[in-house]
Scaffold this motif. Structure first.
Motif, PDB file in Angstrom:
ATOM      1  N   LEU A 424       0.824  -1.206   0.000  1.00 26.36           N
ATOM      2  CA  LEU A 424       0.000   0.000   0.000  1.00 26.36           C
ATOM      3  C   LEU A 424       0.860   1.258   0.000  1.00 26.36           C
ATOM      4  CD1 LEU A 424      -2.615  -1.124   2.696  1.00 26.36           C
ATOM      5  CD2 LEU A 424      -2.749  -1.407   0.214  1.00 26.36           C
ATOM      6  N   SER A 425       0.441   2.241  -0.801  1.00 30.33           N
ATOM      7  CA  SER A 425       1.091   3.545  -0.836  1.00 30.33           C
ATOM      8  C   SER A 425       0.087   4.606  -0.407  1.00 30.33           C
ATOM      9  CB  SER A 425       1.591   3.854  -2.257  1.00 30.33           C
ATOM     10  OG  SER A 425       1.980   5.206  -2.368  1.00 30.33           O
ATOM     11  N   HIS A 426       0.553   5.529   0.444  1.00 26.61           N
ATOM     12  CA  HIS A 426      -0.322   6.620   0.867  1.00 26.61           C
ATOM     13  C   HIS A 426      -0.684   7.538  -0.291  1.00 26.61           C
ATOM     14  CE1 HIS A 426      -0.026   5.828   5.184  1.00 26.61           C
ATOM     15  NE2 HIS A 426       1.266   5.589   4.998  1.00 26.61           N
ATOM     16  N   ASP A 427       0.154   7.586  -1.316  1.00 29.81           N
ATOM     17  CA  ASP A 427      -0.013   8.573  -2.382  1.00 29.81           C
ATOM     18  C   ASP A 427      -0.530   7.989  -3.685  1.00 29.81           C
ATOM     19  OD1 ASP A 427       1.019  10.502  -0.648  1.00 29.81           O
ATOM     20  OD2 ASP A 427       3.076   9.991  -1.220  1.00 29.81           O
ATOM     21  N   THR A 429      -3.553   5.914  -6.012  1.00 32.49           N
ATOM     22  CA  THR A 429      -4.957   5.551  -6.154  1.00 32.49           C
ATOM     23  C   THR A 429      -5.149   4.946  -7.534  1.00 32.49           C
ATOM     24  OG1 THR A 429      -5.653   7.387  -4.738  1.00 32.49           O
ATOM     25  CG2 THR A 429      -7.345   6.352  -6.098  1.00 32.49           C
ATOM     26  N   LYS A 435      -9.598   5.784  -2.966  1.00 29.48           N
ATOM     27  CA  LYS A 435      -8.285   5.849  -2.313  1.00 29.48           C
ATOM     28  C   LYS A 435      -8.306   4.976  -1.064  1.00 29.48           C
ATOM     29  CE  LYS A 435      -5.008   9.133  -0.241  1.00 29.48           C
ATOM     30  NZ  LYS A 435      -3.866   8.714  -1.067  1.00 29.48           N
ATOM     31  N   ASP A 437      -7.794   4.355   2.463  1.00 30.58           N
ATOM     32  CA  ASP A 437      -7.721   5.261   3.602  1.00 30.58           C
ATOM     33  C   ASP A 437      -7.018   4.558   4.760  1.00 30.58           C
ATOM     34  OD1 ASP A 437      -7.994   7.189   5.494  1.00 30.58           O
ATOM     35  OD2 ASP A 437     -10.193   7.147   5.570  1.00 30.58           O
ATOM     36  N   LEU A 438      -5.820   5.031   5.084  1.00 32.99           N
ATOM     37  CA  LEU A 438      -5.041   4.426   6.171  1.00 32.99           C
ATOM     38  C   LEU A 438      -5.092   5.250   7.449  1.00 32.99           C
ATOM     39  CD1 LEU A 438      -1.897   3.243   4.163  1.00 32.99           C
ATOM     40  CD2 LEU A 438      -3.864   1.895   4.891  1.00 32.99           C
ATOM     41  N   LYS A 439      -6.081   6.152   7.543  1.00 29.85           N
ATOM     42  CA  LYS A 439      -6.238   6.908   8.784  1.00 29.85           C
ATOM     43  C   LYS A 439      -6.680   5.976   9.915  1.00 29.85           C
ATOM     44  CE  LYS A 439      -7.493  11.273   6.530  1.00 29.85           C
ATOM     45  NZ  LYS A 439      -8.568  12.283   6.363  1.00 29.85           N
ATOM     46  N   SER A 441      -5.013   3.904  11.565  1.00 30.17           N
ATOM     47  CA  SER A 441      -4.447   2.552  11.486  1.00 30.17           C
ATOM     48  C   SER A 441      -3.042   2.498  12.055  1.00 30.17           C
ATOM     49  CB  SER A 441      -4.438   2.084  10.024  1.00 30.17           C
ATOM     50  OG  SER A 441      -3.602   2.927   9.230  1.00 30.17           O
TER      51      SER A 441
END
Length: 522
Positions: A424-427, A429, A435, A437-439, A441
Motif C-alpha cells: 500500500l502507498s499513501h499517495d 490511487t 483511495k 484510507d489508512l487513517k 491505522s
C-alpha cells in the motif's frame, strides 16, 4: 518490614492494575506476604475508594501501590492484571516510598504466556513446589528432540535472541538472520502442545555466504526403461518326468498377476525364471484363471509342440486362450512362461537314478519349448509383444533443466510471506477505485478494514515472465496473421500455426496464470 527472609533481595507481588494513565509502564501491585491495611495507612490521605482519584486515589501521587518498570521505557513488558511480578526496592526496609520497581515474573511454561496467575506462575519456584506440573509437560525431551515434531519451530531455540509476544507473534534474531512472524502456531489451550502454522505471515531478512546463479534453460535426451508389471504367468508341468518310455502327461497353468500387492515383484525388470510367487492362493496377488490338460502319452517333441502352440495362441487369440472374452489384442502383454518350480528343481537337484532320468527328460523338454527358433533362453522367457521383442522396450524422454553454479560470496535475501499480501502507498490511487484510507491505522489494521476497504480498492500483482509469454503470443499473431481478402477479418490460423482459439484460451488463463490475486497493490 513484614515477613521477609534475612538477605532477601527479590520480592513478589500480584499486579492489580496495569492501565497507567501516564503510559510509562507503571503498574499497581499488591505485595505478597505484606499487611495490605498497613500499606493503605502508610501514606496519609490515600483512599483506595476516593471519589477524586486524581487527588488521593489510585494512580494519584499518594498511591503507595505504584511500581515503576525496572526495564527501560524502550522495552515494554507490562504484566496483565492478576499476573505475578518480581519487586525491587531502593531500600528494602522502606517499601512505601516511590523508589520501588518491578519486572514481569516467571512463567511455568511457554504455553501459559497469554495469561498466568500468581500461584501458577510460581510452579517452578520454591513457593510453588506443591503445584502440579503434569498438565505442563516439557516441550522437548531430555535428548533435545521435540515431544511433538509438529511443535518444532514454534518457540525460540535457546541459542537465539528473541522478543516474544503474548501469543503467536515474535521477533527472532539469529546469527545472520532476523525473522518477524505472526500466526506462528494454531490455537491451543493451556498445557496443550502447539502445532506450527505454515500459513503464518512473516518477514525474513537473511545473510548467506554463498550465492547460486542460474543459466539459460537447457535440454537433454535420455532413454527411459518402460518397466511395467507382467500381466500373466504361464507354467507347464509334467506329471511323470521320470518316464523312460517317452510317454508323458502334462498340464499348463495360467495365472493372472496384475495386482497392486505384488506389482513390484512382477515388474519386467525384476521377474525371471526363479521369481518365487505364492501360487496356492490369491493373497499373494496371483489368481489361477485356467488349467489346460494336454493329451497323455506324448513324446518330448510332440509335448513341446503342444506347449508351444498354446503359448502362440495367447499371442494370436488372447481372449480365447486366457478365457477373457473382453480382452483386446495387445492387452495380454507382457506375459512370462516357464516350467513349474518342481520341474526346475529336478534339473538342479538330483541324487538317484530316477532323478537323473527326470533331469534329462525335463532338460531336453526345456530346449524344445520356444516361441521362435532364435530364442536364446529356451524353456522360459518374457513376451513383450507380438513381435517377440528380445529386449526391454525403451522410450525417449527429453528433459529441460536450468544449470546452476554456487560460489562463495556474500549474499542477502529478504522474504515476505503470508496467505495474502497487500502493498500500500499513501499517495497512490487506482483510477476508477477509491483511495485506500489508512487513517486511524497507526496501531494496526483490523480484518474488517482489509475486507471492506483495502481489498476492493487494490488490484492483483502481475507475474512478469507469464505476462511476457502472453505478449509474445499476441505479437506473433500480429506479425504472422493474414487476411483472406482485403477488408475481411484475419484468418483463424496464422502462418506459423497459431490459432485465434489458442490465443483466446491463453487470455482466459491469464486471470490465474498472469495475475496473482493474493498479492495486491494500490
Amino acid at each position: 518490614m513484614d515477613n521477609y527472609q534475612d538477605g532477601q533481595l527479590i520480592f513478589f507481588g500480584t499486579c492489580i492494575d496495569a492501565e497507567d494513565p501516564l503510559m510509562l509502564g507503571r503498574i499497581r501491585v499488591e505485595p505478597i506476604n505484606q499487611n495490605i491495611e498497613a500499606i493503605n495507612k502508610s501514606v496519609k490521605g490515600f483512599d483506595e475508594n476516593s471519589t477524586d482519584p486524581n487527588k488521593n486515589g489510585p494512580w494519584s501521587p499518594l498511591d503507595p501501590y505504584i511500581y515503576l518498570p525496572f526495564l527501560p521505557y524502550f522495552v515494554n513488558q507490562v504484566p496483565k492484571k492478576g499476573e505475578n511480578v518480581m519487586l525491587f526496592y531502593y531500600n528494602k526496609n522502606s517499601q512505601t516510598d516511590k523508589n520501588k520497581f518491578y519486572m514481569l515474573g516467571t512463567f511455568s511454561s511457554p504455553t501459559t504466556i497469554k495469561h498466568e496467575d500468581t500461584a501458577s506462575s510460581q510452579t517452578r519456584l520454591m513457593g510453588g513446589f506443591s503445584n502440579s506440573t503434569k498438565r505442563l509437560q516439557p516441550i522437548k525431551n531430555q535428548d533435545g528432540t521435540y515431544k511433538e515434531e509438529n511443535s518444532k519451530g514454534v518457540f525460540v531455540e535457546p541459542v537465539d535472541i528473541s522478543l516474544n509476544g503474548r501469543d503467536s507473534a515474535d521477533i527472532i534474531i539469529k546469527e545472520d538472520e532476523l525473522v518477524l512472524r505472526a500466526g506462528k502456531h494454531k490455537k491451543f489451550g493451556t498445557g496443550e502442545m502447539p502445532v506450527a502454522d505454515d500459513t503464518r505471515s512473516f518477514l525474513q531478512l537473511s545473510k548467506y555466504y554463498s550465492k547460486t546463479t542460474f543459466g539459460n534453460p537447457e535440454s537433454k535426451t535420455r532413454l527411459i526403461e518402460n518397466d511395467v508389471p507382467i500381466k500373466y504367468l504361464i507354467e507347464y508341468d509334467v506329471i511323470n518326468p521320470e518316464n523312460q518310455f517317452s510317454a508323458f502327461t502334462s498340464t499348463i497353468y495360467i495365472y493372472s498377476l496384475r495386482t497392486d500387492s505384488n506389482v513390484y515383484q512382477t515388474l519386467t525388470s525384476n521377474f525371471d525364471i526363479d521369481t518365487d510367487l505364492d501360487l496356492s492362493s490369491t493373497t499373494g496377488g496371483t489368481k489361477l484363471i485356467r488349467i489346460i490338460n494336454l493329451p497323455i502319452g506324448l513324446n518330448l517333441p510332440d509335448l513341446s509342440l503342444q506347449i508351444n502352440e498354446r503359448l502362440k495362441s495367447i499371442i494370436t487369440n488372447p481372449s480365447t486362450a486366457l478365457l477373457q472374452p473382453n480382452l483386446k489384442a495387445g492387452e495380454q502383454f507382457p506375459f512370462y512362461f516357464r516350467p513349474t518350480r518342481k520341474l526346475l528343481n529336478l534339473t538342479r537337484n538330483f541324487t538317484g537314478t530316477g532323478d537323473l532320468n527326470s533331469a534329462a527328460n525335463i532338460g531336453q523338454l526345456m530346449t524344445l519349448v520356444k516361441l521362435s527358433a532364435t530364442d536364446i533362453t529356451p524353456g522360459y522367457g518374457l513376451v513383450l509383444d507380438a513381435k517377440l521383442s528380445p529386449e526391454l522396450p525403451f522410450s525417449v524422454r527429453r528433459d529441460t533443466y536450468v544449470p546452476s553454479k554456487s560460489t562463495l560470496e556474500n549474499n542477502s535475501v529478504g522474504l515476505l510471506g503470508g496467505s495474502r499480501l497487500f502493498l500500500l502507498s499513501h499517495d497512490s490511487t487506482i483510477p476508477g477505485k477509491d483511495k485506500v484510507d489508512l487513517k486511524n491505522s497507526v496501531y494496526g489494521i483490523d480484518p474488517d478494514a482489509i475486507t471492506n476497504q483495502i481489498e476492493p480498492n487494490t488490484s492483483s500483482m502481475v507475474r512478469g515472465e507469464e505476462l511476457l509469454e502472453l505478449m509474445e503470443l499476441i505479437i506473433r499473431f500480429c506479425v504472422t496473421h493474414v487476411h483472406p481478402y482485403p477488408l475481411l477479418p484475419p484468418s483463424s490460423v496464422t502462418l506459423d500455426g497459431l490459432s485465434t482459439d489458442d490465443l483466446l484460451a491463453k487470455m482466459q488463463e491469464a486471470y490465474q496464470k498472469v495475475l496473482n490475486s493474493n498479492i495486491r497493490l494500490n
